[in-house]
Write a protein that holds these residues in place. Structure first.
Motif, PDB file in Angstrom:
ATOM      1  N   PRO A   1      17.625  79.573  21.517  1.00 58.64           N
ATOM      2  CA  PRO A   1      17.877  78.142  21.687  1.00 58.64           C
ATOM      3  C   PRO A   1      16.634  77.300  21.433  1.00 58.64           C
ATOM      4  CG  PRO A   1      17.499  79.169  23.820  1.00 58.64           C
ATOM      5  CD  PRO A   1      17.417  80.265  22.795  1.00 58.64           C
ATOM      6  N   LEU A   2      16.865  76.039  21.074  1.00 60.21           N
ATOM      7  CA  LEU A   2      15.756  75.099  20.947  1.00 60.21           C
ATOM      8  C   LEU A   2      15.564  74.393  22.290  1.00 60.21           C
ATOM      9  CD1 LEU A   2      16.691  73.293  17.593  1.00 60.21           C
ATOM     10  CD2 LEU A   2      15.089  75.183  17.903  1.00 60.21           C
TER      11      LEU A   2
ATOM     12  N   VAL B   1      14.637  67.566  19.276  1.00 58.51           N
ATOM     13  CA  VAL B   1      14.307  66.228  18.718  1.00 58.51           C
ATOM     14  C   VAL B   1      13.443  66.374  17.472  1.00 58.51           C
ATOM     15  CG1 VAL B   1      13.944  63.899  19.655  1.00 58.51           C
ATOM     16  CG2 VAL B   1      13.190  65.861  21.010  1.00 58.51           C
TER      17      VAL B   1
ATOM     18  N   LEU C   1      12.580  69.217  23.363  1.00 59.75           N
ATOM     19  CA  LEU C   1      11.555  68.690  22.454  1.00 59.75           C
ATOM     20  C   LEU C   1      11.654  69.339  21.073  1.00 59.75           C
ATOM     21  CD1 LEU C   1       8.524  68.477  24.910  1.00 59.75           C
ATOM     22  CD2 LEU C   1       9.707  66.553  23.821  1.00 59.75           C
ATOM     23  N   GLY C   2      11.984  70.623  21.060  1.00 56.66           N
ATOM     24  CA  GLY C   2      12.201  71.318  19.786  1.00 56.66           C
ATOM     25  C   GLY C   2      13.369  70.680  19.033  1.00 56.66           C
TER      26      GLY C   2
ATOM     27  N   ILE D   1       7.496  77.532  18.502  1.00 52.02           N
ATOM     28  CA  ILE D   1       6.574  76.494  18.029  1.00 52.02           C
ATOM     29  C   ILE D   1       5.991  75.744  19.222  1.00 52.02           C
ATOM     30  CG2 ILE D   1       8.542  74.927  17.646  1.00 52.02           C
ATOM     31  CD1 ILE D   1       6.887  73.552  15.456  1.00 52.02           C
ATOM     32  N   LEU D   2       4.724  75.408  19.117  1.00 56.03           N
ATOM     33  CA  LEU D   2       4.064  74.666  20.188  1.00 56.03           C
ATOM     34  C   LEU D   2       2.977  73.769  19.616  1.00 56.03           C
ATOM     35  CD1 LEU D   2       3.285  74.356  23.352  1.00 56.03           C
ATOM     36  CD2 LEU D   2       1.528  76.033  22.819  1.00 56.03           C
TER      37      LEU D   2
ATOM     38  N   LEU E   1      11.235  80.705  11.858  1.00 55.35           N
ATOM     39  CA  LEU E   1      10.317  80.324  12.937  1.00 55.35           C
ATOM     40  C   LEU E   1      10.883  80.845  14.247  1.00 55.35           C
ATOM     41  CD1 LEU E   1       8.548  76.943  13.457  1.00 55.35           C
ATOM     42  CD2 LEU E   1       9.996  77.833  15.290  1.00 55.35           C
TER      43      LEU E   1
ATOM     44  N   GLU F   1      14.656  79.926  15.461  1.00 51.67           N
ATOM     45  CA  GLU F   1      15.353  80.768  16.438  1.00 51.67           C
ATOM     46  C   GLU F   1      15.943  79.884  17.537  1.00 51.67           C
ATOM     47  OE1 GLU F   1      13.060  84.328  17.672  1.00 51.67           O
ATOM     48  OE2 GLU F   1      13.673  83.804  19.711  1.00 51.67           O
TER      49      GLU F   1
ATOM     50  N   TYR G   1      -2.392  67.155  21.948  1.00 52.90           N
ATOM     51  CA  TYR G   1      -2.224  66.874  20.518  1.00 52.90           C
ATOM     52  C   TYR G   1      -0.791  66.498  20.162  1.00 52.90           C
ATOM     53  CZ  TYR G   1      -6.804  69.057  20.355  1.00 52.90           C
ATOM     54  OH  TYR G   1      -8.131  69.350  20.564  1.00 52.90           O
ATOM     55  N   GLN G   2       0.081  66.407  21.181  1.00 55.41           N
ATOM     56  CA  GLN G   2       1.473  66.100  20.877  1.00 55.41           C
ATOM     57  C   GLN G   2       1.651  64.651  20.432  1.00 55.41           C
ATOM     58  OE1 GLN G   2       3.806  67.380  24.279  1.00 55.41           O
ATOM     59  NE2 GLN G   2       3.403  69.545  23.867  1.00 55.41           N
ATOM     60  N   ARG G   3       2.754  64.413  19.736  1.00 55.17           N
ATOM     61  CA  ARG G   3       3.150  63.083  19.269  1.00 55.17           C
ATOM     62  C   ARG G   3       2.177  62.467  18.267  1.00 55.17           C
ATOM     63  NH1 ARG G   3       7.312  60.107  22.710  1.00 55.17           N
ATOM     64  NH2 ARG G   3       7.964  60.026  20.555  1.00 55.17           N
ATOM     65  N   LYS G   4       1.509  63.346  17.502  1.00 53.63           N
ATOM     66  CA  LYS G   4       0.630  62.873  16.428  1.00 53.63           C
ATOM     67  C   LYS G   4       1.158  63.337  15.070  1.00 53.63           C
ATOM     68  CE  LYS G   4      -3.641  63.605  19.103  1.00 53.63           C
ATOM     69  NZ  LYS G   4      -4.712  62.707  18.631  1.00 53.63           N
ATOM     70  N   GLY G   5       2.321  63.948  15.057  1.00 52.03           N
ATOM     71  CA  GLY G   5       2.866  64.449  13.800  1.00 52.03           C
ATOM     72  C   GLY G   5       2.535  65.913  13.529  1.00 52.03           C
ATOM     73  N   TYR G   6       1.859  66.567  14.464  1.00 54.54           N
ATOM     74  CA  TYR G   6       1.499  67.971  14.247  1.00 54.54           C
ATOM     75  C   TYR G   6       2.716  68.904  14.315  1.00 54.54           C
ATOM     76  CZ  TYR G   6      -3.538  66.939  14.436  1.00 54.54           C
ATOM     77  OH  TYR G   6      -4.804  66.475  14.172  1.00 54.54           O
TER      78      TYR G   6
HETATM   79  N1  ACO Z   1       9.910  62.266  23.499  1.00 55.32           N
HETATM   80  C1  ACO Z   1      10.632  61.768  22.492  1.00 55.32           C
HETATM   81  N2  ACO Z   1      10.438  62.133  21.187  1.00 55.32           N
HETATM   82  C2  ACO Z   1       9.486  63.018  20.935  1.00 55.32           C
HETATM   83  C3  ACO Z   1       8.677  63.587  21.946  1.00 55.32           C
HETATM   84  C4  ACO Z   1       8.909  63.150  23.291  1.00 55.32           C
HETATM   85  N3  ACO Z   1       8.170  63.616  24.302  1.00 55.32           N
HETATM   86  N4  ACO Z   1       7.798  64.446  21.399  1.00 55.32           N
HETATM   87  C5  ACO Z   1       8.042  64.433  20.074  1.00 55.32           C
HETATM   88  N5  ACO Z   1       9.058  63.563  19.801  1.00 55.32           N
HETATM   89  C6  ACO Z   1       9.600  63.245  18.490  1.00 55.32           C
HETATM   90  C7  ACO Z   1       8.627  62.385  17.725  1.00 55.32           C
HETATM   91  O1  ACO Z   1       8.838  61.023  17.956  1.00 55.32           O
HETATM   92  C8  ACO Z   1       8.899  62.782  16.303  1.00 55.32           C
HETATM   93  O2  ACO Z   1      10.027  62.120  15.811  1.00 55.32           O
HETATM   94  P1  ACO Z   1       9.870  60.898  14.743  1.00 55.32           P
HETATM   95  O3  ACO Z   1       8.989  61.406  13.654  1.00 55.32           O
HETATM   96  O4  ACO Z   1      11.277  60.664  14.301  1.00 55.32           O
HETATM   97  O5  ACO Z   1       9.243  59.780  15.497  1.00 55.32           O
HETATM   98  C9  ACO Z   1       9.279  64.243  16.398  1.00 55.32           C
HETATM   99  O6  ACO Z   1       9.716  64.451  17.724  1.00 55.32           O
HETATM  100  C10 ACO Z   1       8.125  65.162  16.060  1.00 55.32           C
HETATM  101  O7  ACO Z   1       6.942  64.670  16.666  1.00 55.32           O
HETATM  102  P2  ACO Z   1       5.542  65.361  16.421  1.00 55.32           P
HETATM  103  O8  ACO Z   1       4.459  64.470  16.909  1.00 55.32           O
HETATM  104  O9  ACO Z   1       5.452  65.830  15.014  1.00 55.32           O
HETATM  105  O10 ACO Z   1       5.714  66.651  17.352  1.00 55.32           O
HETATM  106  P3  ACO Z   1       4.695  67.264  18.407  1.00 55.32           P
HETATM  107  O11 ACO Z   1       3.396  67.580  17.776  1.00 55.32           O
HETATM  108  O12 ACO Z   1       4.672  66.424  19.634  1.00 55.32           O
HETATM  109  O13 ACO Z   1       5.396  68.667  18.685  1.00 55.32           O
HETATM  110  C11 ACO Z   1       6.862  70.127  19.814  1.00 55.32           C
HETATM  111  C12 ACO Z   1       6.761  68.833  18.969  1.00 55.32           C
HETATM  112  C13 ACO Z   1       6.223  71.282  19.074  1.00 55.32           C
HETATM  113  C14 ACO Z   1       8.325  70.446  20.046  1.00 55.32           C
HETATM  114  C15 ACO Z   1       6.124  69.840  21.152  1.00 55.32           C
HETATM  115  O14 ACO Z   1       6.829  68.875  21.857  1.00 55.32           O
HETATM  116  C16 ACO Z   1       5.931  71.054  22.052  1.00 55.32           C
HETATM  117  O15 ACO Z   1       5.080  71.887  21.812  1.00 55.32           O
HETATM  118  N6  ACO Z   1       6.751  71.169  23.124  1.00 55.32           N
HETATM  119  C17 ACO Z   1       6.619  72.242  24.090  1.00 55.32           C
HETATM  120  C18 ACO Z   1       7.068  73.557  23.504  1.00 55.32           C
HETATM  121  C19 ACO Z   1       8.465  73.481  22.906  1.00 55.32           C
HETATM  122  O16 ACO Z   1       9.384  72.972  23.513  1.00 55.32           O
HETATM  123  N7  ACO Z   1       8.624  74.029  21.697  1.00 55.32           N
HETATM  124  C20 ACO Z   1       9.884  74.121  20.989  1.00 55.32           C
HETATM  125  C21 ACO Z   1      10.696  75.237  21.544  1.00 55.32           C
HETATM  126  S1  ACO Z   1      12.069  75.668  20.481  1.00 55.32           S
HETATM  127  C22 ACO Z   1      11.433  76.894  19.462  1.00 55.32           C
HETATM  128  O17 ACO Z   1      10.333  77.304  19.663  1.00 55.32           O
HETATM  129  C23 ACO Z   1      12.259  77.405  18.313  1.00 55.32           C
END
Ligand code: ACO
Length: 299
Positions: free
Chosen positions: A203-204, A210, A207-208, A168-169, A165, A201, A174-179
């Motif tokens: 750095p993460l 966590v 949010l990536g 990812i976004l 990967l 890939e 739609y965030q925090r719904k498990g997507y």
């Molecule tokens: N604060 C605390 N925890 C969080 C948050 C938040 N804002 N957002 C997600 N989480 C946790 C969730 O609680 C969940 O953990 P759990 O299952 O143990 O409760 C876990 O992270 C995944 O949650 P999802 O709802 O499945 O994730 P989401 O759809 O919100 O997407 C993502 C996560 C893709 C990282 C999103 O936050 C995003 O798009 N961020 C902006 C772009 C980004 O930073 N992308 C990653 C870059 S690194 C890379 O691309 C390799």
């Protein structure tokens, strides 16, 4: 140097209209001029084409026939069972989800537009125009109007580092719904089909990080729970397609690993595993039905 200049650029576009949503942006994105100096952009949710005026978007939409990402639908979630007792009383179920694969070479403009859009929510990524070496996996919610983009990940066709990967976004509404978890799980399912391990890939982003930590923890504990017999790091990696260093890091963070004469020893009691399983019972988890994944590795 270029990367540094990019990072320090001031956020230009403050908001975008995309389908039924108005999104407040997070970071700078290098949309070409004159769009770069707009306060707000209007984006077609199907082609991801961007406009400075709502009027122009509407004119585009009147002609635009596309109702899904320009690629192959490789996954469609199972239909909700008609007699699902959880539906009684208006319980909310997940909307139907589809995954589309778009080849950066074939859907070049779409993928470039996607990168520009996603940069608005990503701090540190620098891929915008050279999309040929990547595949893009677009997650959509489906309704009577069409397939609405909710998130995506990109993946190098051939990664020298063994990454499964790149980026990812999940779009903010739609965030925090498990997507995000679903997208991560999907990337590992593709790796399993390729018969190899993978890792995101670096750095993460925060949010990536966590999201991955949560995914890795759950997958590893599930495997440990299912296989009561002792498992090695390599066994866990083989079963999950999670790279061994990510397995080790995750086990360390859970204090489930010890070192003995230079070897890793996983020291886990059934109680620890059961306790962790209780925590993850509260997580939002959208299952992937593997029978509905139609995909062969890129050749
Ligand atoms: N604060 C605390 N925890 C969080 C948050 C938040 N804002 N957002 C997600 N989480 C946790 C969730 O609680 C969940 O953990 P759990 O299952 O143990 O409760 C876990 O992270 C995944 O949650 P999802 O709802 O499945 O994730 P989401 O759809 O919100 O997407 C993502 C996560 C893709 C990282 C999103 O936050 C995003 O798009 N961020 C902006 C772009 C980004 O930073 N992308 C990653 C870059 S690194 C890379 O691309 C390799």
């Amino acid at each position: 140097e270029k990367e540094h200049q990019e990072k320090t650029k001031v956020k230009n576009i403050q908001s975008v209209e995309l389908g039924k949503h108005e999104l407040d942006t997070w970071y700078y994105s290098p949309y070409p001029e004159p769009h770069a100096s707009c306060n707000k952009l209007y984006i077609c949710e199907y082609t991801l084409k961007y406009f400075r005026k709502k009027k122009t978007l509407l004119r585009h939409l009147a002609k635009c026939t596309l109702r899904h990402p320009p690629g192959d639908e490789i996954y469609r979630s199972p239909p909700a069972p008609a007699n699902d007792p959880s539906l009684v009383g208006g319980a909310i179920t997940n909307p139907p989800i589809s995954m589309f694969e778009v080849d950066g070479k074939k859907g070049k403009v779409y993928c470039q537009n996607l990168c520009l859009l996603s940069k608005l929510f990503l701090d540190h990524k620098t891929l915008y125009y050279d999309v040929d070496p990547f595949l893009f996996y677009i997650m959509c919610e489906k309704d009577a109007q069409g397939y609405h983009i909710v998130g995506y990940f990109s993946k190098e066709k051939a990664s020298a580092e063994g990454n499964n990967l790149a980026c990812i976004l999940t779009l903010p509404p739609y965030q925090r719904k498990g997507y995000g978890r679903f997208l991560i799980a999907f990337s590992y399912e593709l790796s399993k089909k390729e018969g190899r391990v993978g890792s995101p890939e670096r750095p993460l982003s925060d949010l990536g990080a966590v999201s991955y930590r949560s995914y890795w923890t759950r997958e590893i504990l599930e495997v440990l729970r299912e296989h009561k017999a002792s498992l090695s790091i390599k066994d866990i990696s083989d079963k999950t397609a999670i790279r061994t260093d990510d397995v080790v890091k995750t086990l360390e963070s859970l204090s489930l690993i010890k070192y003995w004469k230079g070897d890793h020893i996983i020291s886990v009691t059934q109680k620890i595993v059961e306790d962790h399983c209780k925590t993850i019972a509260n997580q939002k988890n959208i299952e992937i039905d593997l029978n509905r994944l139609h995909w062969t590795p890129y050749r």
